[in-house]
Write an enzyme that holds these catalytic residues in place. Sequence first.
Site: not given
Length: 291
Positions: A52, A96, A119
């Site tokens: 990422k 994460q 997200d």
Amino acid sequence: MLLLEGKSVSKALRAKVKEEIAALSSAVKRVPGLAVILVGEDPASQVYVRNKEKACEEVGITSYSYRLPHDIGQENLIKLIRELNADDRVDGILLQLPLPEGLNTQACLQAIDPRKDVDGLHPENQGRLALGLKALRPCTPAGTLFLLDYYKYDLEGKNCVVLGRSHLVGRPLAMMLNDKTMNATVTMCHSKTRNLKEICRQADFIFLAIGRPRFLTPDMVKEDAVIIDIGINRTEDGLCGDADFKALEGKVAAMTPVPGGIGLMTISQLLENTMQAWKYAMGLIRLEDLA
């Protein structure tokens, strides 16, 4: 059978993001910023985070990395999230997952400012999605729909089966497919669904996010079905999806590979979401204009 590979699609989405950032950043005097929080030493998560960060650099997004010990504690983790909420350099916050045992994942996700929730997992954003309102959308479902659009599939009126009901993939994907912009007819199934084979055999599109290696077999599909395999399973033979790819290869109309399919789209959609959050923060778009 048409192979719906994600490499060229992911590349196209990243090129779009890079172009928009380059065109707009001079006017607002800064580029987008993404804060990435990694708690603990999970090897797979470390690989994902590195990928990422590399992708951010590729398109012109500044990434801020926070690698924290597994025993950071709930209070300290939420304190960091709140500091990032108030940081004007940061447009998106990525926590994460999975978090180490002992940390409350939902409480941490709820601490993220919904405007920085790239997200798409905050209850406010998921609630807006359920109501058909614009919001930052979960990356994997949104990336999946970008791939289908790239290959020019029209899902209006199509019979779509979603296998899996997680808040990361299955639930938001079903809502997006059923939205008035897509107009698909959606059946969401799970491990307790009765007559699953019969339901799948009627599907024009099957979206797999059930987390079971090679679960979907030829006797569960009709010959012209399109299989979108979102599952990623680690087996003794390496990575595989939720579909039995080799067995289905000669029977269905099209299918995504694992690896090389939807997984590539997830990171690219994260970049898109970060850019959208930046544009909103800079006053370049309204909430109603989110992609």
